[in-house]
Write an enzyme that holds these catalytic residues in place. Structure first.
Site, PDB file in Angstrom:
ATOM      1  N   SER A 100       3.744   0.418   8.685  1.00 20.16           N
ATOM      2  CA  SER A 100       2.956   1.039   7.632  1.00 20.16           C
ATOM      3  C   SER A 100       1.463   1.031   7.945  1.00 20.16           C
ATOM      4  O   SER A 100       1.018   1.609   8.929  1.00 20.16           O
ATOM      5  CB  SER A 100       3.263   0.338   6.308  1.00 20.16           C
ATOM      6  OG  SER A 100       2.628   0.973   5.225  1.00 20.16           O
ATOM      7  N   ASP A 252      -1.366   6.566   5.074  1.00 17.99           N
ATOM      8  CA  ASP A 252      -1.286   5.377   5.922  1.00 17.99           C
ATOM      9  C   ASP A 252      -0.359   5.696   7.093  1.00 17.99           C
ATOM     10  O   ASP A 252       0.095   6.838   7.242  1.00 17.99           O
ATOM     11  CB  ASP A 252      -0.794   4.166   5.132  1.00 17.99           C
ATOM     12  CG  ASP A 252       0.581   4.380   4.498  1.00 17.99           C
ATOM     13  OD1 ASP A 252       0.973   5.547   4.318  1.00 17.99           O
ATOM     14  OD2 ASP A 252       1.263   3.396   4.193  1.00 17.99           O
ATOM     15  N   ASP A 254       2.743   5.200   7.938  1.00 21.13           N
ATOM     16  CA  ASP A 254       4.092   5.754   7.749  1.00 21.13           C
ATOM     17  C   ASP A 254       4.151   6.780   6.628  1.00 21.13           C
ATOM     18  O   ASP A 254       5.224   7.277   6.293  1.00 21.13           O
ATOM     19  CB  ASP A 254       5.112   4.645   7.526  1.00 21.13           C
ATOM     20  CG  ASP A 254       4.949   3.941   6.184  1.00 21.13           C
ATOM     21  OD1 ASP A 254       3.830   3.965   5.613  1.00 21.13           O
ATOM     22  OD2 ASP A 254       5.934   3.344   5.699  1.00 21.13           O
TER      23      ASP A 254
END
Length: 463
Positions: A100, A252, A254
């Site tokens: 992430s 972000d 992901d």
């Protein structure tokens, strides 16, 4: 072993904490757990752009295949793509190799069930139990030479399958969530953080009719989240102003979250995005239960705005999985976090930065109002957040002087302020958050509580 899964899957520094051996064992155990549903399960895998993604995806896939699961290898796609594609393709689970918003050296593995929702605690604990059992059958590290009852032979070994239209399916799904609305006339700068959305978000926004300026769409495996994206939207704000754009969107790594900036370069966070979309649904009579779900970190201004709009509020602990659980429990249509995780239950089973961005821009297009004007729905209260180093964060519950100070501050602030004191989940830190109508008031109140924390729990001894 201690609990392997955290609040968002298994995380760690790739090749140090999250090793290929661990990923392989995780894949074997997961395949065994999913095999209880079907004779031959299938797992759909996506990953972000980290250098270690190839390594860990290969190891995870090997583990799944060796325990009898087929694997759909879909390459680089956002986390919400796995949540959508797994049920869409009829897979028994989705898996994501991503850390992430964390630095490039980190990575992670998380799973979604056949319904597109993240696995619950019991399901994750079941996978961990299978891993622990297989580890005891051989070496302590569960080496490749260790016998493992999860292994299959011959024709039962899994296969790598292709889903060549995976990206097309996901983009088409995101565009359907616009319900026929178009984005012509909107110029948007989209910062993809050199991450998983570097193709999908610019493509979807352009296909929806927006004029798109892509930013940070040249991943090299190590530049994910570096001085860009939702973890650092400052350059996005500068670009929006310089280019005369209407709005900026920041993902972000992901792309399960999104933050926005208005035409003046001012940040619009998850609280405000949720308020804009929730108010739109409420006005249209399409907000189930007339409520939203948010975490304890939501700004007091957001709470005031929702009350003024006649929208109820359900509060959860920090973490999008807790938000989603509460949304399902209460039948809510929208929920999320200040950080930009926004879940729209009519479109997704997890946070989806692309869909959220599309819906936000659609609101701008439909009303003809700039984002700066729409954002006025929330008048943010000044917020002070202090992380206080302590010897033992678990001692907070019995820290009498701390809670006496908290109650005194709450009484003084009344309805014009809010206090949250909680231990960190990962560090020897107590987090103190105070909101008030004036910055000076919030700072003074926070200082009072911080002083009590230091006196009652003390700073850690210096090495």
């Amino acid at each position: 072993m201690g609990r392997l899964f955290g609040t968002d899957g298994v995380r760690g520094i790739a090749n140090v904490e999250l090793t290929p051996e661990l990923a392989l064992r995780l894949g074997r155990a997961a395949a065994t757990a999913f095999r209880s549903r079907h004779r031959r399960p299938s797992v759909l895998i996506v990953r972000d752009t980290r250098r270690s993604g190839d390594l860990l995806e290969a190891a995870l896939s090997a583990g799944l295949l060796s325990a009898g699961s087929d694997v759909y290898a879909c390459g680089v796609l956002p986390t919400p793509a796995a949540a959508f594609l797994a049920p869409d393709a009829g897979a028994d689970a989705g898996a994501v190799v991503s850390a992430s918003h964390n630095p490039a050296a980190h990575n992670g593995i998380k799973f979604f069930g056949p319904d597109g929702y993240k696995l619950n605690d019991d399901e994750e604990e079941g996978i961990e139990a299978l891993m622990e059992r297989s580890g005891r059958l051989g070496s302590p590290e569960g080496s490749l030479k260790a016998p493992d009852q999860n292994l299959v032979l011959g024709a039962d070994v899994g296969r790598i399958l292709s889903l060549p239209d995976a990206e097309d399916r996901y983009v088409a799904h995101a565009l359907r969530c616009l319900e026929g609305r178009r984005l012509e006339g909107i110029r948007v700068v989209v910062d993809c953080a050199n991450g998983a959305a570097y193709r999908t978000s610019p493509r979807a926004l352009a296909e929806a009719g927006a004029e798109v300026v892509p930013m940070n769409v040249e991943p090299d495996g190590m530049n994910i989240n570096v001085d860009c994206g939702s973890t650092d939207p400052s350059r996005l704000g500068e670009a929006v102003v310089r280019l005369g754009a209407d709005v900026g969107l920041a993902h972000d790594g992901d792309a399960d979250r999104v933050l926005a900036v208005d035409s003046r370069g001012d940040l619009v966070d998850g609280d405000t995005i949720i308020a804009i979309l929730a108010t739109e649904l409420h006005e249209a009579g399409r907000l189930p239960g007339d409520l939203v779900v948010t975490t304890v970190m939501a700004n007091l201004g957001f709470r005031v705005a929702m009350a003024a709009a006649g929208i109820g509020l359900v509060e959860t602990a920090v973490g999008d999985r807790y938000v989603i659980e509460a949304m399902r429990r209460h039948g809510a249509g929208i929920g999320g976090e200040q950080s930009g995780h926004v879940i729209l239950s009519d479109c997704s089973t997890t946070g989806d930065g692309l869909i959220t961005g599309l819906r936000l821009l659609a609101r701008m297009a439909a009303t003809g109002r700039p984002l700066s004007e729409l954002a006025r729905v929330v008048e943010r209260y000044p917020q002070v957040l202090v992380n206080v180093a302590v010897r033992d964060r678990s001692a907070l519950g019995g820290a009498a002087r701390v809670w006496e100070a908290v109650e005194a501050v709450k009484t003084e602030l009344g309805d014009l302020g809010r206090v949250l004191v909680r231990p960190s989940g990962t560090e020897a830190v107590v987090r103190v958050m105070v909101e008030a109508s004036e910055s000076a008031t919030a700072e003074q109140a926070a200082a009072t509580i911080v002083d009590a924390v230091l006196r009652d729990l003390g700073e850690p001894a210096q090495a």
